[in-house]
Design a protein around this motif. Structure first.
Motif, PDB file in Angstrom:
ATOM      1  N   GLU A   1      -7.803   1.575   4.606  1.00  0.00           N
ATOM      2  CA  GLU A   1      -8.033   0.702   5.753  1.00  0.00           C
ATOM      3  C   GLU A   1      -8.805   1.469   6.830  1.00  0.00           C
ATOM      4  O   GLU A   1      -8.955   2.689   6.751  1.00  0.00           O
ATOM      5  CB  GLU A   1      -6.687   0.218   6.307  1.00  0.00           C
TER       6      GLU A   1
ATOM      7  N   ASP B   1      -7.947   2.350   9.707  1.00  0.00           N
ATOM      8  CA  ASP B   1      -7.180   3.408  10.358  1.00  0.00           C
ATOM      9  C   ASP B   1      -6.834   4.554   9.401  1.00  0.00           C
ATOM     10  O   ASP B   1      -6.062   5.447   9.746  1.00  0.00           O
ATOM     11  CB  ASP B   1      -5.900   2.830  10.977  1.00  0.00           C
TER      12      ASP B   1
ATOM     13  N   GLU C   1      -5.197   4.286   6.631  1.00  0.00           N
ATOM     14  CA  GLU C   1      -4.022   4.049   5.777  1.00  0.00           C
ATOM     15  C   GLU C   1      -4.470   3.486   4.436  1.00  0.00           C
ATOM     16  O   GLU C   1      -5.397   2.696   4.339  1.00  0.00           O
ATOM     17  CB  GLU C   1      -3.058   3.069   6.444  1.00  0.00           C
TER      18      GLU C   1
ATOM     19  N   HIS D   1      -4.746   1.212   1.438  1.00  0.00           N
ATOM     20  CA  HIS D   1      -4.676  -0.244   1.294  1.00  0.00           C
ATOM     21  C   HIS D   1      -3.409  -0.660   0.524  1.00  0.00           C
ATOM     22  O   HIS D   1      -2.730  -1.626   0.889  1.00  0.00           O
ATOM     23  CB  HIS D   1      -5.947  -0.683   0.550  1.00  0.00           C
TER      24      HIS D   1
ATOM     25  N   THR E   1      -0.537   1.018   0.196  1.00  0.00           N
ATOM     26  CA  THR E   1       0.679   1.261   0.993  1.00  0.00           C
ATOM     27  C   THR E   1       0.889   0.136   1.997  1.00  0.00           C
ATOM     28  O   THR E   1       1.998  -0.372   2.165  1.00  0.00           O
ATOM     29  CB  THR E   1       0.562   2.613   1.743  1.00  0.00           C
ATOM     30  N   ARG E   2      -0.183  -0.258   2.639  1.00  0.00           N
ATOM     31  CA  ARG E   2      -0.067  -1.339   3.629  1.00  0.00           C
ATOM     32  C   ARG E   2       0.364  -2.642   2.950  1.00  0.00           C
ATOM     33  O   ARG E   2       1.221  -3.381   3.442  1.00  0.00           O
ATOM     34  CB  ARG E   2      -1.406  -1.540   4.342  1.00  0.00           C
TER      35      ARG E   2
ATOM     36  N   ARG F   1       4.053  -2.559   2.057  1.00  0.00           N
ATOM     37  CA  ARG F   1       4.904  -2.741   3.237  1.00  0.00           C
ATOM     38  C   ARG F   1       4.955  -4.231   3.627  1.00  0.00           C
ATOM     39  O   ARG F   1       5.997  -4.770   3.967  1.00  0.00           O
ATOM     40  CB  ARG F   1       4.372  -1.894   4.400  1.00  0.00           C
ATOM     41  N   ARG F   2       3.809  -4.873   3.546  1.00  0.00           N
ATOM     42  CA  ARG F   2       3.763  -6.311   3.881  1.00  0.00           C
ATOM     43  C   ARG F   2       4.613  -7.118   2.886  1.00  0.00           C
ATOM     44  O   ARG F   2       5.346  -8.030   3.257  1.00  0.00           O
ATOM     45  CB  ARG F   2       2.293  -6.778   3.862  1.00  0.00           C
TER      46      ARG F   2
END
Ligand code: FES
Ligand SMILES: [Fe+2]
Length: 419
Positions: free
Chosen positions: A232, A234, A236, A238, A240-241, A244-245
């Protein structure tokens, strides 16, 4: 090419010899992709002893609903009884063996053999056998059963008397698949394709994406060919994000796996919601309600013959059934929510476009692969560790499975249910 003359060996001896010849991490010796005797052996040692993805519960929705399908010259039928239970049988009459119900779906409480009219009920019991003697014991001539199990709307069958352990696959896949509501789906498209290639070449092709960037331009838009490349803004990751979602939404992601099965939910490439040509959903009535259907793809696969992707808006299933040493039947199905109306919520063309294009591209690749493998100059080559790990996992599983079959504990040999 064999370094030793195998003339005079039995098929089993030749296979053991070839397994010995195989280099770890390499594709299989040529005979495994070409030899008619090895294909016959594959039927017995692999397909007859494995759990096979037969279809979906919604294809047999009501008491009396059945689906008949020939697998490897063996007609089978799965029918829902008046008690709601799915049961499976060899679709061959116990009189003189005729196929009882033609392949396809239908609804009937009775299974009537077209030859001499023996009649079975939906539990497989023989109910009528006209003109047989008064002391004829009908209870001895029920249809021969096969094992049937379901997971969250999918239907698996196994023809062996002692099938591989299934419960752990069930328990691992059920929660992953539950949000996709396959019991509330319908089959919106069902296509078959014949590929002029050995079934193992078809499956190896389906288990890797090394070829995707170059040969699947449509699939490559949404399918993360190399997930490690995605970060991403920032910094992070993709994936992992995404995980988490999903966790926050209560959607399990896995991964889960064991010897002959695996499942994982993964994110599509950034900015894409479904596996379609443009990455947008192609069905306006989603199968998954959470996150507006933006739940990546749940991929599940089982050896020897299938994989599937469950997206937020549809589910795609692929399976491969050998026909001949260099010929394989591919069955593809697309499921959407049962209330999605064609022409309003989706178009058939939009639904099948991506995977149908991918299947046709893969057919060409497999047929070309077979031509090259047939060459007297073919030598097994190394799989790419980074991009072909699942193809290697498949061939390793195959080698282990047939090796176990050829050198088993005596009780592991093939026995058919009731036989
Ligand atoms: S073969 Fe089925 S009734 Fe004779
Ligand atoms: Fe492919």
């Amino acid at each position: 090419m064999l370094s030793t003359d195998t003339t005079g060996m039995s098929v089993q001896e030749r296979i053991l010899f070839l397994l010995d010849e195989r280099k770890p991490g390499f594709s299989l010796p040529q005979e495994f992709y070409t030899d008619p005797d090895i294909l016959t052996f594959d039927f017995e040692a692999v397909y007859m002893r494995s759990w096979l993805l037969f279809g979906f519960e919604v294809e047999m929705p009501e008491p009396g609903s059945y689906r008949a399908m020939t697998i490897l010259r063996t007609p089978l039928i799965v029918i829902r009884g008046q008690d709601g239970v799915l049961r499976g049988f060899f679709n061959s009459c116990r009189h003189r063996g005729a196929q009882i119900m033609p392949d396809g779906c239908g609804k009937s409480r009775r299974l009537l053999c077209p030859y001499h009219q023996w009649m079975y009920d939906d539990t497989g019991a023989l109910r009528a056998a006209g003109k047989m003697p008064a002391d004829f014991d009908r209870s001895q001539y029920g249809l021969r059963p096969i094992h049937v199990r379901t997971i969250a709307g999918t239907v698996y069958i196994c023809m062996a008397e002692n099938p591989p352990e299934f419960q752990s696959f069930h328990d691992a896949l059920a929660p992953l698949l539950a949000p996709h509501r396959l019991q509330e789906a319908k089959v919106a498209a069902d296509l078959t394709l014949i590929e002029k290639g050995n079934w193992k070449l078809v499956m190896e092709n389906g288990r890797e994406c090394y070829h995707c960037a170059a040969r699947h331009p449509e699939l490559s838009v949404t399918f993360p060919i190399d997930a490690r490349a995605h970060f991403e803004a920032d910094g992070e990751d993709h994936t992992t994000r995404f995980e988490r979602r999903m966790q926050a939404a209560g959607i399990p992601v896995g991964p889960v796996d064991d010897g002959w099965w695996q499942a994982v939910r993964f994110p599509l490439t950034p900015g894409h919601v479904s596996m379609t040509i443009d990455g947008k959903p192609c069905v306006s009535k989603p199968m998954v309600e959470a996150e507006g259907g933006d739940v990546g793809s749940l991929r599940w696969a089982s050896e020897p013959h299938s994989f599937a992707h469950a997206l937020g808006d549809f589910t795609f299933m692929f399976s491969a059934l050998p026909i001949g040493p260099e010929e394989t039947l591919v069955v593809a199905k697309w499921l959407v929510h049962k209330d999605a109306e064609e022409g309003i919520d989706y178009t058939r063309e939009g639904l099948i476009e991506l995977w149908n294009a991918t299947n046709l591209q893969d057919r060409d690749l497999v047929e070309n692969n077979q031509r090259g493998v047939n060459s007297t100059g073919y030598l097994p080559g190394p799989y790419c560790e980074r991009s072909e790990a699942l193809a290697l996992r498949f061939t390793d599983w195959y080698c282990r499975t047939i090796s176990d079959y050829l050198q088993p504990e005596p009780r592991q040999r093939l026995q058919i249910v009731g036989g």
